[in-house]
Scaffold this active site. Structure first.
Site, PDB file in Angstrom:
ATOM      1  CB  SER A 115      93.337  55.987  50.455  1.00  0.00           C
ATOM      2  OG  SER A 115      92.464  56.321  51.626  1.00  0.00           O
ATOM      3  CB  THR A 171      95.485  51.664  51.433  1.00  0.00           C
ATOM      4  OG1 THR A 171      95.141  53.103  51.734  1.00  0.00           O
ATOM      5  CG2 THR A 171      96.661  51.567  52.543  1.00  0.00           C
ATOM      6  CD  GLU A 293      93.458  49.927  53.872  1.00  0.00           C
ATOM      7  OE1 GLU A 293      93.277  51.290  53.701  1.00  0.00           O
ATOM      8  OE2 GLU A 293      93.210  48.824  52.897  1.00  0.00           O
ATOM      9  CG  ASP A 298      88.983  56.078  54.954  1.00  0.00           C
ATOM     10  OD1 ASP A 298      89.289  57.255  55.228  1.00  0.00           O
ATOM     11  OD2 ASP A 298      88.307  55.477  54.121  1.00  0.00           O
ATOM     12  CG  HIS A 302      84.811  58.257  54.547  1.00  0.00           C
ATOM     13  ND1 HIS A 302      85.311  59.611  54.065  1.00  0.00           N
ATOM     14  CD2 HIS A 302      85.913  57.352  54.391  1.00  0.00           C
ATOM     15  CE1 HIS A 302      86.016  59.514  53.401  1.00  0.00           C
ATOM     16  NE2 HIS A 302      86.914  58.316  53.417  1.00  0.00           N
ATOM     17  CG  ASP A 341      95.673  56.251  54.392  1.00  0.00           C
ATOM     18  OD1 ASP A 341      95.223  56.820  55.412  1.00  0.00           O
ATOM     19  OD2 ASP A 341      95.184  55.869  53.476  1.00  0.00           O
ATOM     20  CG  HIS A 478      90.208  61.697  53.357  1.00  0.00           C
ATOM     21  ND1 HIS A 478      90.968  61.044  52.213  1.00  0.00           N
ATOM     22  CD2 HIS A 478      89.432  60.726  53.641  1.00  0.00           C
ATOM     23  CE1 HIS A 478      90.603  59.575  52.041  1.00  0.00           C
ATOM     24  NE2 HIS A 478      89.510  59.498  52.653  1.00  0.00           N
TER      25      HIS A 478
END
Length: 515
Positions: A115, A171, A293, A298, A302, A341, A478
């Site tokens: 990120s 971010t 954001e 995210d 994960h 992102d 990612h």
């Protein structure tokens, strides 16, 4: 509020010049030009006027880790299935935007970036290494100025930064900080205070006290003239003209971030509320730039928690809708961008055992995120050595997964566990009681593939309900997948097609004429 328009006379002068070089072959520039259709001419003039407008209000939404599967799963989950089994996807607030582009996300060191580097690309137009925030790669000795900093300094725009995770996370930091490593959390917090940006809101600083030898990040911000607000009531009481403001969410969860949307209590502020407050505090005649954001998309991916991801995508859609409603009041001055992102988790809609079917409504049985299940239940299991069958009663209540031996098994439907699934859950539970979570270096390859670095029992539960719903993931990290950018408003047409994430900065810079 006065709209950003050029005069008809200025427009006509430009039209005459442009016609001379072939730019406006049919422009109404001559006083004696035929005007067979006044309405058509007016429409043409208005269209051409739009070419010279610049966005005065810019909303940039970044769904951290939000690839196309994350968006599409939310649309399917929110959609409908009729009595004949026909499915209909639902629109999100931004999926009907008139312009859609596809963006590459690689950085200087990886096709599966992090990120810090990808947000740097979006904020500055420069590639850098994974883990680096707004510094040149390799030597890390040249800082990059961000679009937010340029708009603030050169154009007098007010600037706001919002995140559902820590306000010093990679971010949000990429719009105001410049660090050789994203782990310089205290220093990032100091840069936040020194930025002079008018509005920050989100989760707590990660190392709020630094090394303990100086003022904490709250005190640094206060010394720089910020109102530091740590209660929801205090945030709600803020009104236009309040001055520079830093809001730390009152209700914090895992990692001192905001709660997942599905875990938030009734009345608890979520991303939408902070966007609305940001609009209220930032609105001014010169304009503003607001980056928001949704960071826990995210985090959910994960952890391969599809339901938590879906609910946070839906909450981000609500936040974007707040911007759309503002845009409807200022249609000639507003640009809204929604992007990511990078993609996280390698999310896929479709699983081996469900073949050509999906059952996303099964995810409605999940009542909380993996993180809340860990803190509410699993820690007690570990402390008390709770029997597996007793723990499975909580799993049934919160995820719908039901043991074949359970008295309610006959009514469990698609969430009735098979013997194979029960054994997988039992194995994960035993490992949880024995060792809990572990780092990758301390695990076998098999255990890491099964559980990542998370609590094994919680991961096994998430994987099981995902698979029963027809969803899966390829990684706990990612991926290098492209992501979409959705654009609406002044200059939106520039964001169509396929391009690199660095171009988001360059297109914004071109639209706003920053140097």
């Amino acid at each position: 509020m006065k709209e950003n328009k050029i005069s008809r006379r200025s427009f006509l002068k430009f039209g005459a010049a442009a016609s001379a070089v072939g730019m406006m072959a049919a422009a109404p520039v001559a006083a004696n030009a035929a005007q067979p259709n006044a309405d058509a001419a007016a429409d043409e003039e208005n269209c051409l006027l739009g070419l010279f407008q610049k966005p005065k209000y810019i909303f940039l939404f970044i769904g951290d880790g939000m690839g196309t599967a994350q968006i599409q799963s939310a649309r399917f989950y929110k959609g409908t299935v009729d009595n004949n089994g026909a499915v209909t996807e639902a629109d999100l607030s931004f999926t009907s935007f008139p312009t859609v582009g596809s963006v590459t996300t690689y950085d200087s060191t990886s096709f599966c970036p992090d990120s810090a580097s990808t947000a740097t690309s979006i904020a500055t137009g420069h590639k850098t290494e994974s883990g680096v925030i707004n510094m040149c790669p390799w030597t890390r000795d040249v800082p990059y100025e961000t679009i937010a900093e340029k708009l603030h300094a050169q154009k007098g725009y007010k600037v706001g930064i919002i995140s559902s995770v820590n306000i010093d996370h990679a971010t949000p930091a990429a719009f105001y900080a410049h660090q050789k490593t994203r782990k310089n959390y205290y220093q990032i917090g100091v840069e936040l205070a020194n930025s002079g940006f008018e509005y920050f809101a989100g989760g707590e600083f990660q190392k709020v006290n630094g090394d303990g030898t100086g003022p904490n990040n709250h005190e640094v911000a206060a010394q720089a003239g910020y109102n530091v607000v740590t209660t929801q009531a205090g945030a709600a009481a803020l009104t236009a003209g309040a001055g520079k403001t830093l809001i730390i969410a009152e209700n914090l969860a895992d990692g001192k971030a905001m709660n997942y949307a599905m875990d938030a209590a009734a009345g608890e502020w979520q991303l939408t509320d902070y966007v609305k407050k940001g609009i209220e505090l930032l609105d001014n005649p010169k304009g503003f730039f607001l980056m928001t954001e949704s960071g826990k998309i995210d985090w959910a991916c994960h952890a391969n928690d599809a339901a938590a991801s879906i609910h946070d995508v839906l909450e981000m859609s609500n936040a974007v809708q707040a911007a759309v409603e503002f845009q409807q009041k200022h249609p000639n001055d507003t640009l809204i961008l929604v992007t990511a992102d990078h993609e996280t988790g390698g999310m896929a809609i479709g699983y081996k055992t469900t073949n050509y079917d999906t059952f996303l409504t099964n995810l409605a049985h999940q009542k909380m995120s993996y993180a809340k299940f860990d803190s509410t239940y699993v820690q007690n299991y570990i402390a008390n050595k709770t029997p597996f069958e007793a723990a499975m009663q909580d799993v049934k209540a919160n995820f719908g997964l039901t043991l074949p031996s359970d008295p309610d098994a006959a009514n469990a439907g698609k969430l009735l566990l098979t013997d194979y699934e029960v054994q997988n859950l039992r194995t994960a539970y035993e490992r949880t009681l024995k060792v809990g979570s572990a780092s990758q270096k301390d695990m076998s390859q098999q255990d890491y593939e099964l559980y990542g670095t998370y609590i094994p029992f919680s991961m096994a539960i998430c994987h099981t309900i995902n698979h029963k719903s027809g969803m899966d993931h390829t990684t706990y990290a990612h991926t290098g997948a492209m992501v979409n950018v959705y654009a609406n408003g002044v200059g939106a047409e520039k964001f169509g097609g396929v391009f690199d994430n660095t171009e988001i900065y360059h297109k914004l810079a071109d639209l706003t004429k920053v140097k």
